[in-house]
Design a protein around this motif. Structure first.
Motif, PDB file in Angstrom:
ATOM      1  N   TRP A   1     -25.716  45.790   1.849  1.00  0.00           N
ATOM      2  CA  TRP A   1     -26.121  45.298   1.157  1.00  0.00           C
ATOM      3  C   TRP A   1     -27.176  45.697  -0.039  1.00  0.00           C
ATOM      4  CZ3 TRP A   1     -22.407  41.370  -1.856  1.00  0.00           C
ATOM      5  CH2 TRP A   1     -22.912  40.924  -3.697  1.00  0.00           C
TER       6      TRP A   1
ATOM      7  N   LYS B   1     -30.307  45.894  -3.210  1.00  0.00           N
ATOM      8  CA  LYS B   1     -30.811  45.857  -4.110  1.00  0.00           C
ATOM      9  C   LYS B   1     -31.990  47.204  -4.514  1.00  0.00           C
ATOM     10  CE  LYS B   1     -30.814  41.140  -5.753  1.00  0.00           C
ATOM     11  NZ  LYS B   1     -30.621  41.288  -6.464  1.00  0.00           N
TER      12      LYS B   1
ATOM     13  N   SER C   1     -21.675  48.676  -8.362  1.00  0.00           N
ATOM     14  CA  SER C   1     -22.451  47.680  -8.648  1.00  0.00           C
ATOM     15  C   SER C   1     -21.953  46.561  -8.683  1.00  0.00           C
ATOM     16  CB  SER C   1     -22.927  48.328  -9.990  1.00  0.00           C
ATOM     17  OG  SER C   1     -23.923  47.639 -10.591  1.00  0.00           O
TER      18      SER C   1
ATOM     19  N   GLU D   1     -23.896  40.516 -10.487  1.00  0.00           N
ATOM     20  CA  GLU D   1     -23.815  38.217 -10.583  1.00  0.00           C
ATOM     21  C   GLU D   1     -24.607  37.653 -11.820  1.00  0.00           C
ATOM     22  OE1 GLU D   1     -28.573  38.883  -9.362  1.00  0.00           O
ATOM     23  OE2 GLU D   1     -27.594  40.411  -7.942  1.00  0.00           O
TER      24      GLU D   1
ATOM     25  N   THR E   1     -32.807  44.353 -10.950  1.00  0.00           N
ATOM     26  CA  THR E   1     -33.074  44.475  -9.502  1.00  0.00           C
ATOM     27  C   THR E   1     -31.745  44.772  -9.674  1.00  0.00           C
ATOM     28  OG1 THR E   1     -33.720  42.118  -9.267  1.00  0.00           O
ATOM     29  CG2 THR E   1     -35.050  43.610  -9.207  1.00  0.00           C
TER      30      THR E   1
ATOM     31  N   SER F   1     -27.842  45.185  -7.733  1.00  0.00           N
ATOM     32  CA  SER F   1     -27.136  45.398  -6.001  1.00  0.00           C
ATOM     33  C   SER F   1     -26.348  45.826  -5.814  1.00  0.00           C
ATOM     34  CB  SER F   1     -26.446  43.673  -5.422  1.00  0.00           C
ATOM     35  OG  SER F   1     -28.036  43.379  -5.851  1.00  0.00           O
TER      36      SER F   1
ATOM     37  N   ASN G   1     -23.049  47.835  -3.060  1.00  0.00           N
ATOM     38  CA  ASN G   1     -22.459  47.304  -1.927  1.00  0.00           C
ATOM     39  C   ASN G   1     -22.017  48.548  -1.998  1.00  0.00           C
ATOM     40  OD1 ASN G   1     -19.915  47.073  -0.579  1.00  0.00           O
ATOM     41  ND2 ASN G   1     -20.930  45.330   0.227  1.00  0.00           N
TER      42      ASN G   1
END
Length: 214
Positions: free
Chosen positions: A29, A31, A56, A59, A115, A117, A119
């Protein structure tokens, strides 16, 4: 008899634990910075299957960000390149040993200061094998399948140890050659210093004799 059965059960449990440990995938994971790239690498030997899925992460309260990704081999060959995507996957078989690098960065005009994240589900070698297909093809299940997985793990460990042994031999050869070159350079430097000192003594001796100082 009970002791023998208990030992066999303990051994089987240990083998299953080892199988689970070595078949564990590497889920990362990360950033991604608003500018620049985020890269990860892994040292992989040749003739190893690599499978990976990436996406992606959305969030809470933010829109999904589009990303770009690139995978390169130790020699700089492009193995995978996608731009402006939210998810993707790649698969290849390594042809050379060394560090394989995966880089991610933001695509296009993204939100300033974002920013997002990413995976990354990275699987190599025995962990990338489709055991369900193997089980159906070989018509095996249960303990037989776990033993087959364990055999694959043992083979993978053996190949990896051989790879490390060859790598250590190459590094030792390079180190020995470097030491030999350094030794010759030191001897040449020492000889040059002695020669220059002898010439200086000869010159000073001639100079002082010429000036009748000695």
């Amino acid at each position: 008899m009970k002791l023998r059965i208990g030992s066999e059960i303990t051994l089987l449990v240990l083998l299953l634990c080892l199988t689970t440990l070595f078949l564990e995938t590497q889920a990362l994971w990360m950033k991604i910075p608003s500018s620049g790239t985020k890269c990860v690498s892994e040292d992989i030997q040749s003739h190893v299957v690599v499978l990976a899925d990436y996406y992606s992460v959305v969030e809470q309260g933010h829109q999904v960000h589009r990303i770009s990704t690139k995978v390169t081999s130790p020699c700089g060959n492009n193995l995978h390149h996608k731009e402006n995507v939210t998810h993707g996957q790649f698969a290849f078989t390594t042809t050379e040993s060394g560090n394989y690098v995966v880089c991610f960065w933001l695509s296009g005009n993204q939100q300033e200061g974002a920013t997002p994240s990413v995976n990354l589900d990275w699987r190599t070698g025995i962990a990338a094998k489709d055991w369900d297909s193997v089980a159906k093809k070989e018509k095996i299940e249960g303990v037989e399948l776990e033993l087959l997985k364990l055999k694959g793990i043992v083979d993978a460990i053996h190949h990896y140890l051989t790879y490390l042994k060859d790598k250590e031999a190459k590094l030792r050869e390079v180190s020995e050659k470097t030491n030999a070159k350094v030794a010759w350079f030191s001897i040449m430097s020492l000889g040059l210093c002695i020669s220059v000192s002898a010439l200086q003594l000869w010159y000073l001796n001639s100079y002082f004799r010429k000036k009748k100082l000695i």
